[in-house]
Design a protein around this motif. Structure first.
Motif: not given
Ligand SMILES: NC(=O)c1ccc[n+]([C@@H]2O[C@H](COP(=O)([O-])OP(=O)(O)OC[C@H]3O[C@@H](n4cnc5c(N)ncnc54)[C@H](O)[C@@H]3O)[C@@H](O)[C@H]2O)c1
Ligand SMILES: NC(=O)c1ccc[n+]([C@@H]2O[C@H](COP(=O)([O-])OP(=O)(O)OC[C@H]3O[C@@H](n4cnc5c(N)ncnc54)[C@H](O)[C@@H]3O)[C@@H](O)[C@H]2O)c1
Lengths: 216, 216
Positions: A138, A142, A163, A167
DNA sequence: ACAACATCGTTACAGATTTCACAATATCGA
DNA sequence: TCGATATTGTGAAATCTGTAACGATGTTGT
């Protein structure tokens, strides 16, 4: 810029054309006719000219298309202004083959990070790509503004990892797991389903269907 | 037997359906509705029912389709009566990943021989597949009656090796080399072009195109 | 300068593929 | 037994995709 809607198939062919044009340029060829490009790509000349309408590039009669100019025009449509980065999840047999294949190949679209849950792989650099733990996916995706991912984890893990990617902001997934992913409607998924493709080949090999396939 | 013309796309979807149905059967589910299968495959229910027409299998209202019967009916269309054998040419990074993936998976369509020109690989058994020298391809493919091949040699060698395969009687090729092969019209070629597919994903990830892809 | 020519861009057409819509029908519950 | 109901199979419509045709156009050779 550009048309709001270029079809699936057209994008695939344009990508193919561009690669063929690069080969021609390396051979020192600077002009090409629609029928030559068509023959190399395995499509009709009319198809090539039709695809050029999407690009907005015009050749000239007698000279045909300028190879370097056409490469640039296709790039204007296909490539983003600033380089895009891709991530790869699952550094197994297939994942390693893919990183090896793409290593140092495309400056505008490079694999810049890999993720796995195998502690032996995490922290190492494999084929010029650094491998991180899947749990750190994650933040890293990002931070690096990664929008494209290649998914090569086992089928049982694919949805869960997809998923995580979604996200983190990924908008396009090249999926190799033999599973249909559930993703929000603004995420584009392309399935490379080798088992299905091999069965197709086996079927038509038997049937004797006359060949010729558009680029998948 | 069966219809003379089943479309490309339909064959691909049927192969996908069958895999999904096998998963259902493993979960003990013995009946399924078109909309359930459709949802799992990422297509519409009407599409599923339309594809069933090619198979010739009929479900019943209220019960839907019988999972085991449907698996069998699809098999009657897709599989050949006797098992088909496949060869793989080019046991590099990708070739090894593929042999590992297919090893012991399909009884009806197995990779039974591999070919390479690297003396270190020739004579070894890799992922349950014996590796022969590429120069022995002709006789071995002919003797074993192999009609399907997977091509994972470098792009520069692809056409030449494809020619050898065709001369030996191969009628279907799953081609991973980023090259358009020239083959006789009775030979079916399916190109798995990862570079093109990745560019497609990158393009539509940027455009925000609403997802959903048919099986490649 | 200009006629001959091969190619391009584009519109119109054709074919393939998917979706829609609805009559037909098998099952369940009362 | 029989009506209620959700699903199937399929013809027809709609959409998507590729092909053909042809006027427009730039170049070359004379
Ligand atoms: N190898 C092939 O040629 C091939 C062909 C078709 C499809 N596939 C599919 O591609 C995928 C990968 O195949 P493979 O042969 O490389 O398998 P593999 O087992 O060699 O590799 C899987 C990798 O994913 C990692 N992994 C497992 N769970 C994870 C998780 N939760 N998060 C992050 N990483 C995780 C494993 O550590 C491993 O490195 C599978 O889904 C397979 O079905 C592979
Ligand atoms: N690795 C990938 O993920 C990937 C992705 C897309 C496309 N491809 C394509 O797949 C092909 C193989 O890729 P790779 O990464 O496995 O390459 P690789 O170099 O690892 O493997 C190629 C193999 O082919 C063998 N070979 C070379 N010449 C041969 C010949 N004349 N006859 C028989 N065998 C020969 C080599 O010995 C080697 O084992 C290439 O065409 C590549 O462009 C690979």
């Amino acid at each position: 810029m550009s048309e709001g809607s270029v079809s699936d198939k057209t994008v695939a062919r344009l990508s193919l054309y561009r690669r063929l044009l690069s080969d021609l340029l390396n051979q020192g060829i600077r002009n090409v006719y629609s029928h030559q490009l068509a023959s190399a790509a395995g499509v009709t000349a009319a198809q090539v000219r039709r695809d050029m309408m999407a690009v907005g590039y015009s050749g000239t009669p007698v000279r045909g298309y300028s190879v370097p100019d056409l490469i640039e025009s296709i790039g204007n449509l296909l490539d983003s202004a600033q380089a895009q980065s891709a991530a790869l999840a699952g550094l197994g047999n297939l994942g390693r083959a893919i990183t090896a294949y793409f290593a140092g190949r495309r400056p505008k679209l490079a694999i810049v990070a890999a993720f796995d849950n195998d502690p032996y792989k995490v922290g190492r650099v494999i084929n010029e790509v650094e491998c991180f733990h899947i749990n750190d996916l994650g933040p890293i995706v990002e931070q690096r503004n990664i929008r494209v991912a290649i998914l090569t984890v086992p089928a049982s893990e694919a949805q869960q990892v997809a998923d995580m990617l979604v996200r983190a902001g990924v908008k396009g997934v090249l999926n190799f797991a033999p599973v249909r992913l559930r993703v929000p409607p603004d995420v584009y998924v392309e399935n490379m389903d080798m088992a299905v493709c091999l069965e197709k080949v086996a079927f038509f090999a038997r049937q004797g269907r006359t060949t010729a396939e558009a680029p998948s």
